[in-house]
Design a protein around this motif. Structure first.
Motif, PDB file in Angstrom:
ATOM      1  N   LYS A 197      22.106  12.021  -4.477  1.00 43.45           N
ATOM      2  CA  LYS A 197      21.329  13.107  -3.245  1.00 43.45           C
ATOM      3  C   LYS A 197      22.037  14.348  -3.089  1.00 43.45           C
ATOM      4  O   LYS A 197      21.360  15.176  -2.175  1.00 43.45           O
ATOM      5  CB  LYS A 197      21.053  12.030  -2.375  1.00 43.45           C
ATOM      6  CG  LYS A 197      20.487  10.804  -2.495  1.00 43.45           C
ATOM      7  CD  LYS A 197      19.535  10.371  -1.577  1.00 43.45           C
ATOM      8  CE  LYS A 197      18.709   9.259  -2.104  1.00 43.45           C
ATOM      9  NZ  LYS A 197      18.607   8.033  -1.038  1.00 43.45           N
ATOM     10  N   GLU A 227      20.117  -0.485  -3.226  1.00 48.20           N
ATOM     11  CA  GLU A 227      19.590   1.015  -2.414  1.00 48.20           C
ATOM     12  C   GLU A 227      19.779   1.857  -3.500  1.00 48.20           C
ATOM     13  O   GLU A 227      18.980   2.863  -3.822  1.00 48.20           O
ATOM     14  CB  GLU A 227      20.572   1.121  -1.291  1.00 48.20           C
ATOM     15  CG  GLU A 227      20.927   0.399  -0.057  1.00 48.20           C
ATOM     16  CD  GLU A 227      21.954  -0.542  -0.507  1.00 48.20           C
ATOM     17  OE1 GLU A 227      22.999  -0.039  -0.200  1.00 48.20           O
ATOM     18  OE2 GLU A 227      21.476  -1.810  -0.915  1.00 48.20           O
ATOM     19  N   VAL A 252      17.309   1.978  -6.191  1.00 47.12           N
ATOM     20  CA  VAL A 252      16.121   2.698  -5.951  1.00 47.12           C
ATOM     21  C   VAL A 252      16.026   4.212  -5.898  1.00 47.12           C
ATOM     22  O   VAL A 252      15.253   4.698  -6.445  1.00 47.12           O
ATOM     23  CB  VAL A 252      15.637   2.128  -4.433  1.00 47.12           C
ATOM     24  CG1 VAL A 252      14.620   3.171  -3.736  1.00 47.12           C
ATOM     25  CG2 VAL A 252      15.453   0.798  -4.229  1.00 47.12           C
ATOM     26  N   SER A 253      17.325   4.688  -5.519  1.00 41.71           N
ATOM     27  CA  SER A 253      17.400   6.044  -5.478  1.00 41.71           C
ATOM     28  C   SER A 253      17.642   6.646  -6.925  1.00 41.71           C
ATOM     29  O   SER A 253      16.971   7.686  -7.215  1.00 41.71           O
ATOM     30  CB  SER A 253      18.640   6.420  -4.873  1.00 41.71           C
ATOM     31  OG  SER A 253      19.969   6.082  -5.653  1.00 41.71           O
ATOM     32  N   TYR A 254      17.986   5.969  -7.875  1.00 46.15           N
ATOM     33  CA  TYR A 254      17.920   6.295  -9.031  1.00 46.15           C
ATOM     34  C   TYR A 254      16.571   6.181  -9.763  1.00 46.15           C
ATOM     35  O   TYR A 254      16.298   7.134 -10.651  1.00 46.15           O
ATOM     36  CB  TYR A 254      18.700   5.065  -9.869  1.00 46.15           C
ATOM     37  CG  TYR A 254      20.214   5.466 -10.205  1.00 46.15           C
ATOM     38  CD1 TYR A 254      20.725   6.543 -10.624  1.00 46.15           C
ATOM     39  CD2 TYR A 254      21.352   4.567 -10.092  1.00 46.15           C
ATOM     40  CE1 TYR A 254      22.044   6.933 -11.054  1.00 46.15           C
ATOM     41  CE2 TYR A 254      22.602   4.743 -10.155  1.00 46.15           C
ATOM     42  CZ  TYR A 254      22.923   5.805 -10.510  1.00 46.15           C
ATOM     43  OH  TYR A 254      24.346   6.192 -10.924  1.00 46.15           O
ATOM     44  N   LYS A 255      15.944   5.333  -9.394  1.00 41.18           N
ATOM     45  CA  LYS A 255      14.616   5.148  -9.932  1.00 41.18           C
ATOM     46  C   LYS A 255      13.634   6.402  -9.277  1.00 41.18           C
ATOM     47  O   LYS A 255      12.880   6.730 -10.120  1.00 41.18           O
ATOM     48  CB  LYS A 255      13.798   3.824  -9.195  1.00 41.18           C
ATOM     49  CG  LYS A 255      12.810   3.384 -10.001  1.00 41.18           C
ATOM     50  CD  LYS A 255      13.081   3.086 -11.434  1.00 41.18           C
ATOM     51  CE  LYS A 255      11.836   3.518 -12.247  1.00 41.18           C
ATOM     52  NZ  LYS A 255      12.125   3.779 -13.763  1.00 41.18           N
ATOM     53  N   GLU A 256      13.885   6.886  -8.031  1.00 42.87           N
ATOM     54  CA  GLU A 256      13.079   8.008  -7.467  1.00 42.87           C
ATOM     55  C   GLU A 256      13.487   9.106  -8.397  1.00 42.87           C
ATOM     56  O   GLU A 256      12.837   9.930  -8.623  1.00 42.87           O
ATOM     57  CB  GLU A 256      13.666   8.344  -6.117  1.00 42.87           C
ATOM     58  CG  GLU A 256      12.979   7.111  -4.883  1.00 42.87           C
ATOM     59  CD  GLU A 256      13.341   7.360  -3.893  1.00 42.87           C
ATOM     60  OE1 GLU A 256      14.364   7.720  -3.509  1.00 42.87           O
ATOM     61  OE2 GLU A 256      12.781   6.230  -3.009  1.00 42.87           O
ATOM     62  N   ALA A 257      14.716   9.280  -8.746  1.00 41.46           N
ATOM     63  CA  ALA A 257      15.372  10.562  -9.284  1.00 41.46           C
ATOM     64  C   ALA A 257      14.745  10.710 -10.789  1.00 41.46           C
ATOM     65  O   ALA A 257      14.519  11.728 -11.333  1.00 41.46           O
ATOM     66  CB  ALA A 257      16.592  10.829  -9.230  1.00 41.46           C
ATOM     67  N   ARG A 310       9.376  11.374 -18.389  1.00 43.72           N
ATOM     68  CA  ARG A 310       8.329  10.083 -18.357  1.00 43.72           C
ATOM     69  C   ARG A 310       7.581  10.074 -19.564  1.00 43.72           C
ATOM     70  O   ARG A 310       7.326   9.120 -20.275  1.00 43.72           O
ATOM     71  CB  ARG A 310       7.459  10.165 -16.983  1.00 43.72           C
ATOM     72  CG  ARG A 310       6.292   9.478 -17.312  1.00 43.72           C
ATOM     73  CD  ARG A 310       5.856   8.912 -15.988  1.00 43.72           C
ATOM     74  NE  ARG A 310       6.735   8.082 -15.265  1.00 43.72           N
ATOM     75  CZ  ARG A 310       7.362   6.780 -15.725  1.00 43.72           C
ATOM     76  NH1 ARG A 310       6.678   6.087 -16.542  1.00 43.72           N
ATOM     77  NH2 ARG A 310       8.419   6.254 -15.056  1.00 43.72           N
TER      78      ARG A 310
END
Lengths: 333, 1038
Positions: free
Chosen positions: B180, B307, B310-315, B335
Motif C-alpha cells: 500500500k 488482512e 485481502v490486500s494482495y488479492k485486491e492488488a 487476469r
C-alpha cells in the motif's frame, strides 16, 4: 526439282513469318546471332526471304483482303462493325487460310527476282539499326499474325497495335527486315492449328460439337444400340439353349415381369438376391458345423499363430519406433 | 505414450555431463575474473546509461562500485531442468549493500543503480572479449539483465549463454515496500500519493530471488519425476506462445507451482512424470484456490495474516506467496493471461482424454502459436508513437503494460460478446538493443492482439444493441464510446435503444469484426489506418470474381435446384418416376471455389438479353443425381445399364423441354438442362449397380471395381455429409474454398481431388484439439496447411468422422484396412500409390478419393509446399508490414520447380477472370511457342448476338475446358514420360516433371530428345499453348 526447292522455300518463309511473332526471345537472340559470323550466309538468305515475306504480307494486305483493310479503317469509328467483320472472318477462316498461304507463296516468287536489290537495302538497315526497337517488332508481329491469318484480330490491343504499325509502315518495314535476324533456329513454332483439326483447340471444339448432335439423334443411337444389344443377348441365349437342348438339359428362362421368389414346384427360393442370401447362410452354417478348435492340433496351431502375430506386431512396433526416431518425431520444435 | 514421452525427454533435456559442467564453470569463472578486474570504489554516475536513467525518472544515482558480495549459479541449471533449445544458466550476482542508500527504494533509484551496476560489468566483460548483450527480466524493461555468450562454443550446445541477474538481499526494509505504500513521488492522483504495488513487487522480487530459488531447489533436488514434469510443462508451455509470455507463465513460475503442489502433498513421491504433469494441469485449470491465492505453508512459520491476503488479492489477480518471502511471485500475471492459461490447461486435459495416443502429438508436438490459436489477429505498429509513453515510461507499471491494458479494454468494450477472449501482448525486448540509451526504441516490435471468437452468430451480427434511450447516463456513455457510429433505433420488440449497425453483404460478414476493431482503435487511440493490420481478408482476393464473391449467388442456385427437383418429380411421361434428387456438385454445399454465376442466356424463356460487357461463352454444369423408382426390368450388364440410363435421361430432358420449356443438350454420357441461369447435369444412380458390385466384392475384399454407380453413391454420401457439416460450421465453406484455391494454384489439381481437400478441412473442424474449431478463414487455412505438412501420413490414417457415427468396430476395420495398404506399400516401394489414407464412414478403406493420388512423391511435394506456405503465412501474420505482394506469394507458385513449363494463352482460358497471376518465365530454354487459336473465345462477341435465344443457347459451351482436354491428351500420349502438374481452376501455366524411370528405359534406348518431346507436346495444344520452356533435361543416368 524446281518445284521442290520452291516448296522448301515456301516452308521456310512461312516459318519465318511465324518467327516474327516473337517478342521476348527476340532481343536475346539478336545478340547471339550477331556473334555467329559463320552463319552469315545463311542468315542473308533468310533475310532475303524475310523481306519477301514482309513484302508479301504487305501486298497481301493491299490486294488480298481489301475487305479487312476497310474494316480496319472503319474500326476507328466503330468497333462494333469491325467485330462483325472479324466474326465473318472467323467463320470463313478455314477456307481463307490456304488461299492466303498460296498468295504469300506467289508473292514470294515474285520477290525472288528483286532479291539483290533489297538485300543491299536491308544490309543498310541492319548495320544502322543495331538495336531493334523491340516495341516495333512487337507491333509488327501482332500485325503479321493477323495478316497472315486473314486478319482475324483477337484482342483489341492487337488491333490497336496493328493500326500503329500501319501508320508507320516505313519503320515497320525496316524492323521487319531486322526481326528475322533476331530469330533463332531452335525455337520451334507451333501454328495456331486453326487449319487442321487433328490436334489442339480446333480438335477440342470439334469434338465438343460432334458430341452434341441433338436429343433425337442420340435417342436414335441409343435405341439402335439397345436393339442390337438385345438381339445379341437373344442370340446368345438361343445358342445356349440350343447347346443345352443338345445336352439334354432344361433351361431356366429369365422371365420378364414380377420376379418369383419361390419356385412353384419345389418351394425353394430362387432369384438373384435371395440366392446370395441363401449362399451366405449356407456358409455360416458350414462354419458353425466345424469349429476351429475341434482338434487339438488346431488349438495348438491357433496358439502358435497368436504368439507369432504378437511377435510380429512387436517387431513392427519396434521398427516403427525406429522410424519415428529417425524422422525426429519427438523433437517438439 | 510413455515411450514417446521418454523419447521426448531424451530429446529436450541436456546431458549434464562433466564436459558441460566444466564449460559452464569455465564461463562463470571467466565472468568472475572479469568482474574482479573492476577497481573498487570506481565512481559510477548516470553517464554510464544516461538514457535509461532519464527515461526511468530516477534522481540521485551516483554510487561507488563495490564487488558483488556473491556470485552463484541458480535457475533451471541448478535443478537440472533446462529445456532445449534455450540453454542458459542463470547467474545471480548479489549487489553489495554499500552501493545503495537506505532510501534507494524510492523513485526508481534502485532500478537505475541496478542498471548502472550492470553496465559497468558489461563494460569490463567486453574487455575480456566475450559477447555481452542486454536483455530484460520477463520483458520488464526497467529490470535489465546481461547475457554473456562464452568465447568458445561447446559442440552440441549452440547459442548457450549465461544470464547475469542482479539480486539483493535484505537491502531495504520490507515494510517500506508494502503493497500500500507509494514509493514513486511523482505518482499522485489529486495530491494523494498512489500505492505502487507493482513497483514494490519489482524490487522485492530481486530481494527474494535467491531465497525462492533456494526453495525450489530444495523441493526439486533428488526428485527425478518432478524435474521431468517441469520439463514437460515447459515444453508444453513453450509450444503455446500465448501463455508463455511475460504476463502469464514462465519457467520460474512453473517451478514455483510445482513446488507449491509438492508442499501441499498434491504431488506424491510415488507419482510418475505424466501423472504429475496431469495433476498440475488439472490444478491450474480447475482449482478453486486460485481465487484466494496460493500461500506456501511451512512448519514453524506463521502463515500470512488474513488482512494481508485481502490486500494482495485486491492488488493482483493471481497471488502466489511464500511467508518467508512476503511478496507476490506472480505479480506479472494479468487476469486475462490467467484466464488464457486455465483455458489452455483445460483444453490440454481434454486432449489427454480424447485424443489418440494420449494426445501426445497435440500436447507436445503441435505448435499452438498466436497465428494458429486466435481467429483474428490484429497487429498494431506503434513505432515512434509518443502517445504510449506520454505520462512517462515507468510509473507503477511500465507504459507498455498500461498500453496493453488500454487496448484490451477498448477492444473488449467494442467487441463485447463477439469475442470470447482477447489477448494483447507486446514484446518489447530486442536482442540487439542497448538499454543505456533509453526506452524509446522498445516500441519497435508490433503489438499483437489475438481475438478468439465466441460464436459465429455473435461475430457476424450486424447490429449491436446498446442501452435503452431512457437510461440517459448509460446512453451518454455509449455515445461517448462510439461517437457518430451510435444511432438511436427502434427495434422489433418496440424498444428504442442506442445501437451500432454494421451493414454488410452476406459474404462480407467476416469483416464486421475488423471494422469494429478498426473503428474503435482509430477513435480512441491516436493511430492512423496504416498502423493497424488486421489479419482477416488478405486472401479473399483469390475467391472474388471482380469485386463480388460468387458465393453470393448460392441462394439463387439452391432455389433453382429446388424448382428443378420439383419439375423432375412431376414428370409423368417416363416409365419410371423420379424418386429423389440429390445435389452432387460442391457448389451446392458452399465449398466450390467458384460457384457458377447465373448466366443470362441459360434461362427458360424470354427475350434475348442485352449484350453485357463480358458474357462468358463457357458455362459450368452442376451435377445432380437422380434416383428412379425401383424396377426389375433393368438390364444386367454394365454397358446396357449405362445406355438405359442415358435413354432415361434423354426422355427426361425431352419431357422437361416440352413441359417447362427448359433447354436440354446431351452427349452420349451426360444430359444438361438449362434453367434459371444455371446448367444442371443429370445423373441417374441405379442402386442395383451397387449390389452387383458388392457380390463381386465378396470373393476378393479389396478389389476396387470402378463403377459409375459406386462412384455416384460415394459422391452423394460425401455431398450430404459435407452439407451437414457445412450447416454446423458456417466457416467451413470459406476455409475449404481457400484451401482448394491453394491446392490448385500450386498446380496440385491432379494430385489432391477436391473432395479430399474437403475432408482434410472437415478434420480441422471435427477434431480441432488442441485448438477450438477455427472461426476465421486465415486461421483455418493456416491449420489446413499445418495439417497437411505435419500429419504423419506414412504411419497413420486420417479418420474423418463427420457425423460421429463410427463404432469401435468400424475403427478397427479402418485400421486393418490401413495396415493392409501400408503392408502393400512396404513390399512394393516403387508402386507407392495412395500415400494418404483418408477414411470416412462411407469409405472405410480410403478408396474413394486418395486411392490413385497423391502417390508418395506427390505427397512429398505437397507437404513441402504446405510447409513453406505455412511458414510464410505465419510470418505474414506476426511480422510483416502491409504488403499485398507477400500475401499473393502464398498462391503464386514458383515455376522454376518444374523441369519444363508450358504457358497457355490467357485469353483462351475458359474463365480468364479466374487467373490469379499471369505467369511469365524468363529462364530456361525457350523451346517452342504458338499462336492463339481463333475458333474459341472465352467471351461472347456482339457478333454472336443474332438470332433467337435458342440459337444463342447453342453457342454456349457447357463444361468446355481446353485445359482439361489438353491435359487429357498429354496424359494419354506421354503418361510414361513425364508428369503433368496443372491448375484446374484457371491458371495459365502447366508444369512438367520428367519421369525418372521412363527416362532410364526410353531416353537411352530410343534416344528421344526432350526438346523434341516438348515440341510435340506443344503440337498437342495447338492454338492454346503460348510457349514451352525447358528448364531441366531428364536425368538420363538414374
Amino acid at each position: 526439282m524446281d518445284l521442290q526447292l520452291k516448296h522448301k522455300k515456301n516452308k521456310k518463309k512461312r516459318q519465318n513469318i511465324d518467327k516474327l511473332q516473337k517478342d521476348e526471345v527476340l532481343n536475346m537472340e539478336v545478340e547471339r546471332e550477331k556473334s555467329k559470323p559463320t552463319e552469315k550466309n545463311k542468315r542473308k538468305r533468310e533475310k532475303g526471304n524475310d523481306i519477301n515475306t514482309g513484302k508479301a504480307v504487305r501486298s497481301n494486305i493491299k490486294d488480298g483482303s481489301i475487305n479487312a483493310i476497310r474494316g480496319r479503317k472503319m474500326k476507328e469509328s466503330s468497333v462494333k462493325k469491325n467485330r462483325k467483320n472479324e466474326e465473318r472472318n472467323t467463320l470463313t477462316g478455314k477456307s481463307e487460310q490456304p488461299s492466303t498461304d498460296a498468295e504469300v507463296a506467289f508473292v514470294d516468287q515474285c520477290g525472288e527476282s528483286k532479291k539483290t536489290k533489297r538485300k543491299k537495302k536491308e544490309d543498310d538497315g541492319s548495320s544502322k539499326k543495331g538495336e531493334t526497337d523491340q516495341d516495333e517488332v512487337c507491333h509488327l508481329s501482332c500485325g503479321d499474325e493477323s495478316c497472315s491469318k486473314g486478319l482475324k484480330g483477337s484482342s483489341k490491343k492487337a488491333r490497336m497495335k496493328r493500326k500503329k504499325e500501319h501508320n508507320s509502315s516505313k519503320g515497320a518495314k525496316k524492323s521487319q527486315e531486322k526481326a528475322p535476324e533476331a530469330d533463332s533456329d531452335d525455337v520451334y513454332q507451333i501454328s495456331s492449328g486453326d487449319e487442321d483439326c487433328s490436334k489442339g483447340m480446333k480438335k477440342w471444339i470439334m469434338e465438343y460439337n460432334q458430341s452434341r448432335p441433338g436429343l433425337k439423334v442420340l435417342e436414335q443411337n441409343i435405341d439402335e444400340f439397345i436393339t442390337a444389344h438385345e438381339a445379341k443377348l437373344e442370340q446368345e441365349r438361343k445358342e445356349r439353349e440350343a447347346q443345352a437342348a443338345e445336352g439334354g438339359w432344361t433351361v431356366v428362362v429369365h422371365h420378364k415381369g414380377r420376379k418369383k421368389t419361390t419356385d412353384v414346384e419345389s418351394g425353394t427360393t430362387v432369384g438373384s438376391v435371395a440366392k446370395a442370401v441363401v449362399e451366405d447362410n449356407m456358409k455360416k452354417k458350414k462354419r458353425e458345423e466345424v469349429k476351429l478348435d475341434f482338434y487339438r492340433f488346431q488349438r495348438r496351431e491357433a496358439q502358435r499363430n497368436e504368439i507369432l502375430t504378437l511377435q510380429s506386431k512387436f517387431e513392427e512396433d519396434k521398427k516403427r519406433i525406429q522410424q519415428l526416431r529417425a524422422a525426429r518425431k519427438f523433437r517438439p520444435y | 505414450m510413455d515411450l514417446k514421452v521418454r523419447e521426448l525427454l531424451k530429446e529436450v533435456t541436456l546431458d549434464y555431463s562433466p564436459t558441460l559442467s566444466k564449460h559452464v564453470n569455465d564461463t562463470v569463472s571467466a565472468i568472475k575474473v572479469a568482474i574482479d578486474k573492476i577497481p573498487d570504489d570506481l565512481k559510477v554516475t548516470a553517464d554510464e546509461a544516461p538514457g535509461f536513467v532519464r527515461d526511468i525518472g530516477a534522481d540521485k544515482v551516483e554510487f561507488k562500485f563495490k564487488k558483488p558480495t556473491s556470485i552463484e549459479i541458480g535457475g533451471s541449471y541448478a535443478i537440472q531442468c533446462i529445456v532445449k533449445p534455450d540453454i542458459n544458466v542463470d547467474l545471480f550476482i548479489r549487489l553489495p549493500k554499500e552501493c545503495f542508500h537506505e532510501k534507494d527504494y524510492l523513485n526508481y533509484r534502485y532500478h537505475a543503480k541496478r542498471c548502472l551496476y550492470l553496465s559497468i560489468i558489461k563494460k569490463y566483460l567486453k574487455f575480456s572479449s566475450v559477447k555481452v548483450e542486454w536483455s530484460t527480466l520477463q520483458n520488464e524493461a526497467r529490470k535489465p539483465v546481461l547475457l554473456v555468450y562464452p568465447a568458445t562454443e561447446l559442440v552440441g550446445l549452440p547459442g548457450f549463454f549465461v544470464r547475469i541477474i542482479p539480486t539483493t538481499n535484505s537491502l531495504f526494509t520490507i515494510k517500506k515496500l508494502n503493497l500500500k505504500r507509494s514509493n514513486i513521488r511523482a505518482l499522485t492522483h489529486g495530491g494523494i500519493p498512489q500505492a505502487t504495488p507493482k513497483y514494490n513487487s519489482s524490487i522485492l522480487e530481486d530481494m527474494f530471488l535467491e531465497d525462492t530459488s533456494e526453495l525450489i531447489k530444495r523441493t526439486f533436488l533428488g526428485w527425478k519425476e518432478l524435474g521431468e514434469a517441469s520439463i514437460l510443462l515447459k515444453v508444453w508451455a513453450r509450444q503455446r506462445s500465448s501463455i508463455y509470455v511475460h504476463d502469464c507463465l514462465n519457467g520460474f513460475l512453473i517451478s514455483v507451482i510445482l513446488s507449491y503442489l509438492a508442499s501441499q502433498n498434491k504431488i506424491a513421491n510415488s507419482m510418475r512424470t505424466m501423472q504429475i504433469f496431469r495433476v498440475t494441469l488439472n490444478f491450474i485449470a480447475t482449482a478453486k484456490i486460485w481465487n484466494n491465492g496460493l500461500y506456501f505453508r511451512r512448519e514453524g512459520q506463521k502463515g500470512i495474516p488474513q488482512e494481508e491476503r485481502v490486500s494482495y488479492k485486491e492488488a493482483f489477480p493471481i497471488v502466489i506467496c511464500d511467508p518467508s518471502a512476503p511478496f507476490n511471485m506472480s505479480f506479472r500475471i494479468s487476469r486475462i493471461g490467467f484466464v488464457q492459461l486455465q483455458d489452455e490447461a483445460a483444453l490440454t486435459l481434454k486432449c489427454i482424454e480424447k485424443c489418440r495416443d494420449g494426445g501426445f502429438e497435440e500436447i507436445f508436438m503441435t505448435k499452438v502459436d498466436f497465428a494458429a490459436k486466435y481467429d483474428y489477429c490484429i497487429r498494431l505498429d506503434l513505432k515512434g508513437k509518443s502517445e504510449v509513453h506520454a505520462s512517462g515510461f515507468c510509473l507503477d507499471d511500465e507504459c507498455w503494460r498500461l498500453y496493453e491494458q488500454k487496448v484490451h479494454s477498448l477492444l473488449n468494450q467494442g467487441l463485447n460478446n463477439r469475442a470470447k477472449l482477447i489477448r494483447v501482448t507486446w514484446r518489447n525486448t530486442l536482442s540487439d538493443c542497448s538499454i543505456e540509451n533509453g526506452f524509446s526504441i522498445l516500441d519497435r516490435e508490433p503489438l499483437l492482439v489475438g481475438v478468439s471468437v465466441s460464436s459465429m452468430e455473435n461475430a457476424f451480427r450486424v447490429a449491436d444493441i446498446g442501452p435503452n434511450a431512457e437510461n440517459k447516463e448509460e446512453a451518454l456513455k455509449f455515445r461517448k464510446f462510439w461517437g457518430e457510429k451510435a444511432e438511436l433505433r427502434r427495434f422489433k420488440d418496440g424498444t428504442i435503444a442506442e445501437s451500432t449497425v454494421w451493414e454488410s453483404e452476406h459474404w462480407n460478414r467476416h469483416l464486421i469484426l475488423k471494422r469494429i476493431a478498426e473503428y474503435v482503435l482509430l477513435r480512441h487511440l491516436s493511430l492512423s489506418k496504416e498502423n493497424i493490420v488486421h489479419i482477416v481478408d488478405q486472401l479473399d482476393f483469390s475467391l472474388l470474381h471482380g469485386v463480388r464473391d460468387p458465393i453470393s449467388f448460392s441462394g439463387s442456385l439452391l432455389e433453382a435446384l429446388e424448382v428443378l427437383s420439383k419439375h423432375l418429380r412431376l414428370i409423368q411421361d417416363i416409365p419410371l418416376k423420379v424418386s429423389s434428387v440429390q445435389p452432387l456438385d460442391p457448389a451446392f454445399r458452399f465449398t466450390s471455389v467458384f460457384p457458377p454465376e447465373p448466366h443470362p442466356l441459360a434461362i427458360v424463356k424470354g427475350d434475348v438479353p442485352r449484350l453485357q460487357k463480358l458474357m462468358p461463352s463457357c458455362i459450368q454444369p452442376l451435377e445432380v443425381m437422380i434416383q428412379l423408382e425401383g424396377s426389375g426390368n433393368w438390364p444386367m450388364d454394365d454397358i446396357a445399364i449405362e445406355k438405359t440410363k442415358t435413354a432415361f435421361l434423354l426422355k427426361i430432358g425431352e419431357s422437361l423441354q416440352n413441359s417447362c420449356g427448359m433447354t436440354c443438350t446431351a452427349t452420349e454420357d451426360d444430359v444438361d438442362v438449362f434453367m434459371s441461369g444455371y446448367v444442371f447435369r443429370l445423373k441417374i444412380w441405379h442402386e442395383r449397380g451397387l449390389s452387383l458390385l458388392k457380390r463381386e466384392d465378396g470373393s476378393d475384399q479389396f478389389k476396387w471395381v470402378s463403377s459409375i454407380d459406386k462412384e455416384l453413391f460415394v459422391r452423394s454420401q460425401h455431398s450430404s455429409m459435407i452439407n451437414g457439416l457445412q450447416g454446423r460450421y458456417p466457416l467451413y465453406g470459406p476455409v475449404v474454398r481457400i484451401a482448394k484455391r491453394w491446392v490448385a494454384s500450386h498446380l496440385f489439381s491432379s494430385c489432391l481431388v477436391e473432395e479430399a481437400v474437403e475432408l482434410l478441412v472437415a478434420h480441422l473442424f471435427l477434431q480441432p484439439l488442441p485448438f477450438n474449431a477455427p472461426c476465421s478463414r486465415i486461421t483455418g487455412f493456416l491449420r489446413f496447411l499445418r495439417l497437411l505438412s505435419e500429419y504423419d501420413w506414412t504411419f497413420s490414417a486420417l479418420v474423418v468422422d463427420i457425423n460421429e457415427d463410427l463404432s469401435p468396430k468400424d475403427e478397427k476395420e479402418i485400421s486393418n484396412n490401413f495396415m493392409l495398404t501400408r503392408k502393400g506399400y512396404e513390399e512394393n516401394k516403387q508402386n507407392g500409390s495412395a500415400a494418404m489414407f483418408l477414411a470416412t464412414a462411407y469409405d472405410k478403406a480410403s478408396e474413394a478419393w486418395t486411392r490413385f493420388s497423391p502417390n508418395v512423391s506427390e505427397l512429398k511435394r505437397l507437404v513441402a509446399y504446405a510447409r513453406s506456405s505455412a511458414n510464410l503465412l505465419n510470418k505474414l501474420i506476426l511480422q510483416d508490414q502491409i504488403d499485398s505482394y507477400k500475401w499473393e506469394c502464398l498462391l503464386r507458385t514458383p515455376l522454376n520447380n518444374y523441369d519444363a513449363v508450358i504457358l497457355l494463352h490467357r485469353d483462351k482460358l475458359p474463365y480468364p477472370q479466374r487467373l490469379l497471376f499471369p505467369s511469365e518465365l524468363n529462364q530456361g530454354k525457350h523451346v517452342a511457342q504458338g499462336n492463339a487459336s481463333k475458333v474459341f473465345q472465352p467471351f461472347m462477341s456482339p457478333g454472336d448476338f443474332k438470332g433467337s435465344l435458342e440459337e444463342l443457347k447453342n453457342k454456349l459451351l457447357v463444361n468446355f475446358d481446353p485445359l482439361r482436354f489438353f491435359v487429357g491428351d498429354l496424359e494419354k500420349e506421354f503418361s510414361n514420360m513425364f508428369k503433368v502438374w496443372y491448375d484446374s481452376l484457371g491458371g495459365d501455366a502447366i508444369g512438367i516433371t520428367w519421369d525418372r524411370f521412363s527416362s532410364k528405359k526410353r531416353g537411352r534406348e530410343e534416344g528421344e530428345d526432350p526438346v523434341d518431346v516438348l515440341k510435340s507436346v506443344g503440337q498437342f495444344g495447338k492454338g492454346f499453348v503460348r510457349s514451352v520452356y525447358s528448364l531441366k533435361s531428364p536425368r538420363l543416368m538414374n
